[in-house]
Scaffold this motif. Structure first.
Motif: not given
Length: 230
Positions: A9-12, A33-38, A42-44, A58-66
């Motif tokens: 998950s994103a840390g924000a 169990r949560i791993t925090w990252a920017t 997360i993309r990497k 982010t919404h954009e990142a999830i779109d790309d992962f999809t």
């Protein structure tokens, strides 16, 4: 089945997600169990095939992962949005940040400027560039890989420093010597939308779906809202 549910998950959204994970656990759900990252990290991690069950980014990142087939196309959950605020040590006098023009003067007047390299920091960099002052403040600007590292810099800093970060993260440091001077002025405020999705190669697909469904419940939404996630 895996003994727990691994969330990347994103840390924000940290304070809200911790509260939601605790509530899920207390209602008989598996351990989370949560791993925090920017989001850039997360993309990497997702690109490299990291073994996790749920990703929140982010919404954009999830779109790309999809699109890449890394997360499920159905069942994604809108977590909420987080705005950007100005953070300072509690002992400092708050400058006028009531407008974009006033904020520009406050940044130029500061001894140093601090922000991160996460989603909020990427926006702040563009904002300062649009103001025409990014190059002018380069020599007094410090950037950190994530929000907590930036906050630690401010806590231990000196002089008239001003920082920018996700409002949710700033509020987590209220008892550690920092304060939220205020949100960005409305005309330049920026919100980052966060979305959860199950990872297609999840080691614990049943747990991943269960937790993702829980994120969409009214109880979870209320907990996120109580921690500043709109």
């Amino acid at each position: 089945m895996s003994a727990d549910i691994h969330v990347l998950s994103a840390g924000a959204i940290e304070p809200g997600l911790i509260a939601v994970a605790d509530a899920f656990r207390s209602q008989g759900g598996q351990d989370v169990r949560i791993t925090w990252a920017t989001t850039p990290v997360i993309r990497k991690r997702i690109a490299s095939g990291e073994a996790a069950d749920v990703v929140i980014a982010t919404h954009e990142a999830i779109d790309d992962f999809t699109q890449d087939g890394k997360v499920a196309g159905k069942g994604r959950v809108q977590i909420g949005r987080v705005g950007i605020g100005i953070v300072m040590r509690r002992t400092l006098r708050e400058p006028d940040i009531s407008s974009a023009g006033a904020l520009k003067y406050a940044v130029l007047d500061a001894d140093s400027v601090v922000f991160n390299r996460a989603s909020s920091g990427l926006y702040v960099e563009r904002m300062l560039g649009d103001m025409g002052i990014l190059e002018r403040i380069q020599s007094k600007t410090s950037r950190y890989g994530n929000g907590p590292a930036m906050m630690e810099h401010l806590i231990n800093g000196k002089g008239k420093e001003i920082g920018f970060g996700a409002i949710t993260e700033i509020l987590m440091f209220r008892d550690k010597g920092l304060k939220l001077a205020g949100p960005l002025p409305d005309e330049i405020q920026h919100y980052t939308d966060y979305v959860a999705a199950t990872i297609t190669a999840s080691p614990n697909p049943g747990g991943a779906k269960q937790f993702t469904r829980y994120l969409a419940t009214p109880a979870a939404k209320a907990l996120f809202a109580a921690h500043g996630i709109e």
